[in-house]
Design an enzyme around this catalytic site. Structure first.
Site, PDB file in Angstrom:
ATOM      1  N   CYS A 165       7.430 -36.891  29.358  1.00 54.52           N
ATOM      2  CA  CYS A 165       8.402 -36.652  30.102  1.00 54.52           C
ATOM      3  C   CYS A 165       8.488 -36.149  32.236  1.00 54.52           C
ATOM      4  O   CYS A 165       8.628 -36.652  32.706  1.00 54.52           O
ATOM      5  CB  CYS A 165       9.797 -36.402  29.644  1.00 54.52           C
ATOM      6  SG  CYS A 165       8.962 -34.405  29.467  1.00 54.52           S
TER       7      CYS A 165
ATOM      8  N   HIS B 196      12.292 -30.397  28.537  1.00 57.22           N
ATOM      9  CA  HIS B 196      12.640 -32.229  29.258  1.00 57.22           C
ATOM     10  C   HIS B 196      13.420 -32.378  30.156  1.00 57.22           C
ATOM     11  O   HIS B 196      13.810 -31.555  30.993  1.00 57.22           O
ATOM     12  CB  HIS B 196      13.312 -32.405  28.079  1.00 57.22           C
ATOM     13  CG  HIS B 196      13.709 -34.412  27.935  1.00 57.22           C
ATOM     14  ND1 HIS B 196      12.498 -35.085  27.465  1.00 57.22           N
ATOM     15  CD2 HIS B 196      14.579 -35.269  27.960  1.00 57.22           C
ATOM     16  CE1 HIS B 196      12.356 -36.899  27.508  1.00 57.22           C
ATOM     17  NE2 HIS B 196      14.039 -36.189  28.197  1.00 57.22           N
TER      18      HIS B 196
ATOM     19  N   HIS C  17      14.154 -41.910  32.019  1.00 57.04           N
ATOM     20  CA  HIS C  17      13.081 -40.859  31.408  1.00 57.04           C
ATOM     21  C   HIS C  17      12.375 -40.801  30.234  1.00 57.04           C
ATOM     22  O   HIS C  17      12.502 -42.172  30.454  1.00 57.04           O
ATOM     23  CB  HIS C  17      13.621 -39.651  31.258  1.00 57.04           C
ATOM     24  CG  HIS C  17      15.031 -39.785  29.651  1.00 57.04           C
ATOM     25  ND1 HIS C  17      15.283 -39.018  28.762  1.00 57.04           N
ATOM     26  CD2 HIS C  17      15.356 -41.150  29.205  1.00 57.04           C
ATOM     27  CE1 HIS C  17      16.028 -39.086  27.470  1.00 57.04           C
ATOM     28  NE2 HIS C  17      16.116 -39.999  27.673  1.00 57.04           N
TER      29      HIS C  17
END
Length: 388
Positions: free
Chosen positions: A300, A348, A360
């Protein structure tokens, strides 16, 4: 003659039991025991909802461990460079120290040939601290200017070399600690992912279908929330445009030039954000791999770092540092290119596209994709940060 003996009651016999009441009780007990035996294994088996929650938690924990791995890897890389630099410096200083020692040795040889101050020179070269010896005024007065410079240089080189050697030793110790942290983080990620895969592999085909249905329902709810946010943002933008138009009309024609000047910084920001977003969207379909920074795969924070790098903006490697690399704004004020962070441990991050969506790299086994920022519920959103 008729018998006066009372006749025996003829109850139904079941498995050697003569009375109906006992027979019924026995059958009931057998049935209950059978049900208990059949139910015991299923009671120990977690429900599908419990499995889903456990797997989601494991992926989140793996994501958090991945960011720790990224931090340890970055620290190890920096420490290795620092140690290499220190070792190179020590080598150079050692050479200078040897050169200074050689020059002092030439003075000693010259003195030996002339027969002057041999004992003192020999003592000087053998001393642990030459400066302490030369502090004696009697010997210092005998040294020429060149000799004094050579002695001072030798003492300085010796002191600095010893200092750099200590720094290099400490650096090597720190590097070892960083490498251990790296191994620990890597092991943690692998264990979490292995446990998640094992749980999923134990699901039946029916359970997997039900799990997919639950996931689809979550995605539909996330899409609905994204549409609501998009509607709110569109209304806010329209209201802002109307306000600016009214302000421009009130201020007259002279305000137009001032307005264009004030929008220049925003325009620059928008251009960079568009470049970052275009890069991220071009990566859609590439696999998530923990610790990866491209170009074939990403985690990420590796994706967001690479995207903004393409726009000329350097972001830190981890989510923990990226969250501090810009200005925090509210979710309702999010603009394309902004970073959206998730969970209390900031494990994240995604790149905001607009209309409540983001690009993402979700988790292991998945691919870079575009989806609602509410993919894991509104409460999972930690903050929104504008890098440039």
């Amino acid at each position: 003659m008729a018998s006066h003996r009372k006749s025996r009651s003829t109850g139904t016999r079941v498995a050697g039991i003569r009375t109906p009441a006992l027979a019924t009780a026995a059958l009931t007990s057998v049935a209950l025991l059978s049900q208990s035996a059949n139910a015991a294994p299923s009671d120990d088996r977690p429900s599908l909802e419990e499995v889903e929650k456990k797997v989601d938690d494991l992926y989140r924990q793996a994501g958090s461990a991945t960011e720790k791995y990224n931090a340890a890897k970055e620290k190890t890389s920096k420490q290795r460079k620092k140690v290499d630099t220190l070792l190179d410096d020590v080598a150079k200083r050692t050479q200078k120290l040897n050169d200074a020692r050689t020059e002092l040795g030439s003075f000693a040889s010259a003195q030996y040939r002339t027969g002057a101050s041999v004992p003192e020179t020999a003592t000087l070269l053998l001393a642990d601290s030459p400066q302490d010896y030369f502090d004696q005024n009697q010997l210092m007065n005998r040294l020429t200017g060149r000799q004094k410079t050579a002695v001072d240089d030798y003492v300085t080189q010796q002191s600095e070399t010893m200092k750099k050697r200590r720094e290099a030793t400490e650096g090597l110790d720190t590097l070892t600690d960083s490498q251990n942290d790296l191994k620990t983080a890597k092991s943690t990620v692998q264990k979490k992912l292995a446990t998640a895969r094992e749980l999923l592999s134990e699901l039946t085909a029916e359970e997997k279908a039900r799990l997919a249905a639950i996931e689809k329902k979550k995605q539909e709810e996330a899409a609905r929330k994204a549409a609501e946010l998009a509607k709110q943002q569109a209304a806010a933008e329209q209201a802002e445009r109307k306000r600016q138009e009214e302000a421009a009309q009130q201020q007259g024609s002279g305000s137009s030039s001032g307005s264009s000047e004030s929008s220049t910084p925003g325009s620059s920001n928008g251009t960079q954000a568009q470049k970052a977003l275009a890069f991220a969207q071009a990566q859609i379909g590439k696999p998530y791999v923990w610790g990866a920074t491209g170009p074939g795969s990403y985690d990420c924070s590796g994706l967001t770092q690479a995207a903004w790098k393409a726009a000329g903006v350097t972001l830190p490697r981890t989510t923990y540092d990226q969250v501090n690399a810009g200005t925090t704004v509210s979710v309702s004020q999010a603009q394309p290119g902004d970073l959206v962070f998730f969970y209390d441990d900031i494990s994240h991050v995604g790149l905001y596209v607009g209309d409540g969506k983001m690009v993402h790299a979700p988790k292991p086994g998945a691919y870079v994709r575009e989806e609602s920022i509410f993919y894991d519920g509104e409460s999972s959103i930690y903050s929104v940060v504008r890098p440039a």
